[in-house]
Design a protein around this motif. Structure first.
Motif, mmCIF file in Angstrom:
data_model
loop_
_atom_site.group_PDB
_atom_site.id
_atom_site.type_symbol
_atom_site.label_atom_id
_atom_site.label_comp_id
_atom_site.label_asym_id
_atom_site.label_seq_id
_atom_site.Cartn_x
_atom_site.Cartn_y
_atom_site.Cartn_z
ATOM 1 N N TYR A 3 0.739 -1.212 -0.053
ATOM 2 C CA TYR A 3 0.078 0.018 -0.069
ATOM 3 C C TYR A 3 0.897 1.068 -0.081
ATOM 4 C CZ TYR A 3 -3.793 3.048 1.072
ATOM 5 O OH TYR A 3 -4.968 4.072 1.089
ATOM 6 N N LYS A 14 -8.689 2.353 -5.522
ATOM 7 C CA LYS A 14 -10.460 2.394 -5.435
ATOM 8 C C LYS A 14 -10.533 2.211 -3.888
ATOM 9 C CE LYS A 14 -14.228 0.544 -7.275
ATOM 10 N NZ LYS A 14 -14.856 0.198 -8.558
ATOM 11 N N TYR A 15 -10.290 1.132 -3.261
ATOM 12 C CA TYR A 15 -10.495 1.043 -1.869
ATOM 13 C C TYR A 15 -9.485 0.926 -1.141
ATOM 14 C CZ TYR A 15 -14.932 -0.648 -4.179
ATOM 15 O OH TYR A 15 -16.031 -0.606 -4.757
ATOM 16 N N PRO A 16 -9.192 1.986 -0.197
ATOM 17 C CA PRO A 16 -7.787 2.038 0.617
ATOM 18 C C PRO A 16 -7.855 0.989 1.633
ATOM 19 C CG PRO A 16 -9.693 3.679 1.478
ATOM 20 C CD PRO A 16 -10.174 3.030 0.190
ATOM 21 N N TYR A 17 -6.759 0.822 2.085
ATOM 22 C CA TYR A 17 -6.131 -0.121 2.986
ATOM 23 C C TYR A 17 -6.798 0.448 4.627
ATOM 24 C CZ TYR A 17 -3.318 -3.454 5.861
ATOM 25 O OH TYR A 17 -2.842 -4.402 6.675
ATOM 26 N N ASN A 18 -7.409 -0.452 5.222
ATOM 27 C CA ASN A 18 -8.245 -0.008 6.427
ATOM 28 C C ASN A 18 -8.271 -1.421 7.053
ATOM 29 O OD1 ASN A 18 -9.769 1.247 8.240
ATOM 30 N ND2 ASN A 18 -11.779 1.237 7.325
ATOM 31 N N ASP A 26 -7.616 -8.405 5.252
ATOM 32 C CA ASP A 26 -7.431 -7.333 5.061
ATOM 33 C C ASP A 26 -6.878 -6.759 3.583
ATOM 34 O OD1 ASP A 26 -8.426 -6.215 7.667
ATOM 35 O OD2 ASP A 26 -6.627 -6.678 8.583
ATOM 36 N N PHE A 28 -6.579 -3.855 0.016
ATOM 37 C CA PHE A 28 -6.891 -2.713 -0.826
ATOM 38 C C PHE A 28 -6.962 -3.142 -2.093
ATOM 39 C CE2 PHE A 28 -2.052 -2.893 -0.955
ATOM 40 C CZ PHE A 28 -1.919 -2.131 -2.084
ATOM 41 N N VAL A 29 -7.535 -1.912 -3.095
ATOM 42 C CA VAL A 29 -7.652 -2.481 -4.091
ATOM 43 C C VAL A 29 -6.997 -0.964 -5.151
ATOM 44 C CG1 VAL A 29 -9.327 -2.534 -6.445
ATOM 45 C CG2 VAL A 29 -9.930 -3.622 -3.985
ATOM 46 N N GLU A 39 -6.371 -6.308 -6.597
ATOM 47 C CA GLU A 39 -6.733 -6.502 -5.030
ATOM 48 C C GLU A 39 -5.473 -6.973 -4.323
ATOM 49 O OE1 GLU A 39 -10.245 -7.962 -2.166
ATOM 50 O OE2 GLU A 39 -10.044 -8.630 -4.201
ATOM 51 N N GLU A 41 -4.572 -8.504 -0.714
ATOM 52 C CA GLU A 41 -5.242 -8.981 0.430
ATOM 53 C C GLU A 41 -4.132 -9.896 1.213
ATOM 54 O OE1 GLU A 41 -9.819 -10.108 1.018
ATOM 55 O OE2 GLU A 41 -8.565 -10.683 -1.101
ATOM 56 N N MET A 125 -17.197 -6.414 -6.433
ATOM 57 C CA MET A 125 -16.856 -4.998 -6.981
ATOM 58 C C MET A 125 -17.049 -4.668 -8.447
ATOM 59 S SD MET A 125 -12.768 -4.320 -5.623
ATOM 60 C CE MET A 125 -12.216 -5.992 -5.729
#
Length: 178
Positions: A3, A14-18, A26, A28-29, A39, A41, A125
């Motif tokens: 990340y 598109k989708y942050p690391y959270n 866990d 991110f994309v 992705e 993961e 997605m």
């Protein structure tokens, strides 16, 4: 680390690391230059991942060539309308082993470190699409045996010239590794 690298290189996310405590995974994309979603993961110790973690046990790190980062495996995600039909196809026709059942996704091991993830289009997605952007291909040592097996066992599916046409317009290419 992945990340951070994506952020440093200003790659769109598109989708942050959270990360969340107690979840199964866990990630991110990121969006690659062609618009494909990538992705990243981490699968954690969790009941839905028991078989997947066992399948990865002893997997070598696959160098990625970027700041000494690596992978342990890759998953190609495909999106489906009829998950039950696709599960039956992957298990009964292709003979792959289900290694993770996340409810709305099913992950099948196809080679020692490669996986196909079937995704219910209602939750994924992306949506199911009649026209496919992905062609799946496996190299085989004995294509003659495949021809015999296919003619005897794959009756309801179209098989010709080392390509199998399965449910939902997916094309599976089976080539010789020679």
């Amino acid at each position: 680390e992945w990340y951070t690298l994506m952020q440093e290189r200003e790659i769109p996310i598109k989708y942050p690391y959270n990360p969340k405590t107690g979840g199964a995974h866990d990630g991110f994309v990121a969006i690659d230059p062609g618009g494909y979603l990538l992705e990243f993961e981490i699968f954690k110790q969790h009941p839905e991942n028991e078989r997947f973690i066992a399948a990865l046990d002893g997997a070598p790190k696959i160098p990625a060539g970027a700041q000494e980062l690596s992978f342990f495996a890759s998953i190609t995600w495909t999106y489906h309308k009829d998950m039950l039909k696709m599960q039956q196809f992957y298990q009964e026709v292709l003979g792959f082993t289900l290694v993770a059942d996340q409810g709305w996704t099913k992950i099948y091991q196809t080679t020692p470190y490669s996986y196909i993830g079937l995704v219910d289009e209602c939750r994924g997605m992306e949506d199911y699409a009649e026209s496919k952007a992905v062609e799946l291909e496996w190299s085989l040592e004995n294509t003659e045996a495949l021809d015999r097996y296919a003619s005897e066992n794959w009756g309801p599916y179209k098989y010709r010239e080392y390509a199998l046409f399965g449910p939902e317009n997916y094309r599976y290419v089976l080539s010789s590794s020679d």
